[in-house]
Enzyme design. Structure first.
Site, PDB file in Angstrom:
ATOM      1  N   PRO A  16       3.382  15.308  39.502  1.00 26.93           N
ATOM      2  CG  PRO A  16       3.559  17.620  39.367  1.00 26.93           C
ATOM      3  CD  PRO A  16       3.645  16.459  40.391  1.00 26.93           C
ATOM      4  CD  GLN A  71       3.542  21.396  38.054  1.00 29.19           C
ATOM      5  OE1 GLN A  71       3.896  20.611  37.223  1.00 29.19           O
ATOM      6  NE2 GLN A  71       4.071  21.211  39.464  1.00 29.19           N
ATOM      7  CB  CYS A 101      10.900  22.029  35.577  1.00 30.35           C
ATOM      8  SG  CYS A 101      11.331  21.219  34.324  1.00 30.35           S
ATOM      9  CE  LYS A 140       6.506  18.587  42.362  1.00 35.07           C
ATOM     10  NZ  LYS A 140       7.453  18.428  41.600  1.00 35.07           N
ATOM     11  CG  ASN A 200       8.383  15.463  45.527  1.00 38.40           C
ATOM     12  OD1 ASN A 200       8.975  16.121  44.782  1.00 38.40           O
ATOM     13  ND2 ASN A 200       7.728  14.226  45.289  1.00 38.40           N
ATOM     14  N   GLY A 224       6.212  10.269  43.518  1.00 38.36           N
ATOM     15  CA  GLY A 224       6.449   9.995  41.886  1.00 38.36           C
ATOM     16  C   GLY A 224       6.841   8.731  41.449  1.00 38.36           C
ATOM     17  NE  ARG A 225      12.369   9.803  41.276  1.00 35.78           N
ATOM     18  CZ  ARG A 225      13.650  10.312  41.712  1.00 35.78           C
ATOM     19  NH1 ARG A 225      14.543  10.252  41.235  1.00 35.78           N
ATOM     20  NH2 ARG A 225      13.656  10.966  42.890  1.00 35.78           N
TER      21      ARG A 225
END
Ligand SMILES: Cc1cc2nc3c(=O)[nH]c(=O)nc-3n(C[C@H](O)[C@H](O)[C@H](O)COP(=O)(O)O)c2cc1C
Length: 332
Positions: A16, A71, A101, A140, A200, A224-225
């Site tokens: 995400p 999420q 985050c 996560k 991750n 992700g990236r």
């Protein structure tokens, strides 16, 4: 999540990313095969929150027609319960809690990565939210707030709850996105957790994917990236597991991908400057490393119009050369 695990390769999951892995991006990604599972951008949950309509739309449209995990980020338990009950009536496979985050504004409110400083609160959230979620329930996390010494105790905490998967981003909150990912911590999680663990952090190409699975023993890879830069990555990892990577995109293919991103992010009434800004968000993950001394990204950064943006693409992405991978994390 165990039922979703493929027999010959790791489960492939799109990470995400707020404002990046949105519905437009999901639509584009689905044309390249896409991941096995999509995680939504986070729903912000607090006393006055209403689930964001644009994220609900990505669940309704589900362009990849693959399992979706919704999420949530927040720390108010009643609100998390209310939102989980709302979301689990939608077409989703599960619900995830964000414990990673690092944004200061989020951490100050003791949500996201900020919760890692309050294990007793995490314990309560997992106990109560798990008890109301009848779908898959996943977490996560990062590996600590200040230090990776916090991780063993966090793992003990996670082990006490019947969660269905744990995604570990192998950095502390303080480390933000610094180059080193602590894959040894992810390996520890894979060894100790009774549920599948998804690794991750800096999965960039087929080779890093293979190494990270070897090092960590993870059941899945959340990307992700690496997927923004290379939307073919999921297909390439699948092909590698079947014996041979056949998909070898060129700079020209990359140009086509950027065009698709542009088409899918077009909205009626979207001003050109806003659209250029949106494209630059994606291109910030795609363009670096292309051209001498980052020339492509430097030009993109300076553009103000779509015409200039695409002429930079035409100058740098006209060849049939393979595009260069981003350097891997030094730990791989
Ligand atoms: C711009 C941006 C937005 C992100 N938004 C979220 C988010 O909404 N939820 C979440 O759990 N992680 C979020 N992350 C973290 C990513 O999911 C992922 O953990 C991180 O980028 C490391 O994986 P990668 O190296 O494959 O990109 C975000 C990261 C970035 C760079």
């Amino acid at each position: 999540m165990r039922a979703l695990l493929p027999s010959n390769r790791p489960l492939l999951i799109l990470a995400p990313m707020q404002d990046i892995t949105d519905l437009a991006f999901w639509r584009v990604l689905s044309r390249y095969g896409g991941p096995d599972v999509y995680y939504t951008e986070y729903f912000r949950v607090h006393r006055d929150s209403h689930p964001e309509k644009y994220i609900l739309k990505s669940i309704e449209e589900n362009p990849g027609n693959k399992p979706i995990i919704a999420q949530m980020i927040g720390q108010d338990i009643d609100s998390l319960v209310r939102t989980a009950l709302f979301l689990q009536k939608r077409k989703i496979t599960g619900i995830d809690i964000n414990l990673g985050c690092p944004a200061p504004i989020v951490c100050r409110k003791e949500a996201g990565g900020g919760l890692l400083r309050h294990p007793e609160k995490i314990d309560e959230i997992l106990r109560i939210v798990r008890s109301v979620v009848s779908l898959q329930f996943t977490v996560k996390t990062r590996i600590g707030f200040d230090s990776l010494d916090e991780f063993p105790a966090l793992l003990d905490l996670f082990r006490r709850h019947p969660i269905d998967a744990l995604t570990v981003h192998g950095r502390t909150v303080r480390e933000m996105y610094k180059p080193v990912v602590h894959y040894d911590a992810i390996a520890r999680a894979s060894r100790l957790m009774p549920c599948p663990v998804f690794a991750n952090g800096d999965v960039r190409c087929v080779d890093t994917a293979r190494r990270i699975v070897e090092i960590t023993g993870a059941h899945g890879l959340m990307i992700g990236r690496g997927a923004i830069r290379n939307p073919w990555i999921f297909q390439q990892i699948r092909e590698a597991a079947d014996g041979e990577v056949r998909t070898r995109p060129t700079l020209r293919d990359l140009r086509e991908y950027i065009e698709l991103l542009y088409q899918e992010t077009r909205e009626p009434g979207f001003r050109e400057t806003a659209h250029v800004g949106k494209m630059k968000k994606y291109l910030g993950f795609i363009a670096p490393g292309i051209g001498v001394d980052d020339a492509f990204w430097k030009e993109i950064r300076a553009t103000l119009t779509l015409a200039d943006l695409f002429s930079a693409c035409d100058r740098h992405l006209a060849a049939n050369d393979p595009f260069p991978p981003v350097p891997a994390c030094p730990a791989v």
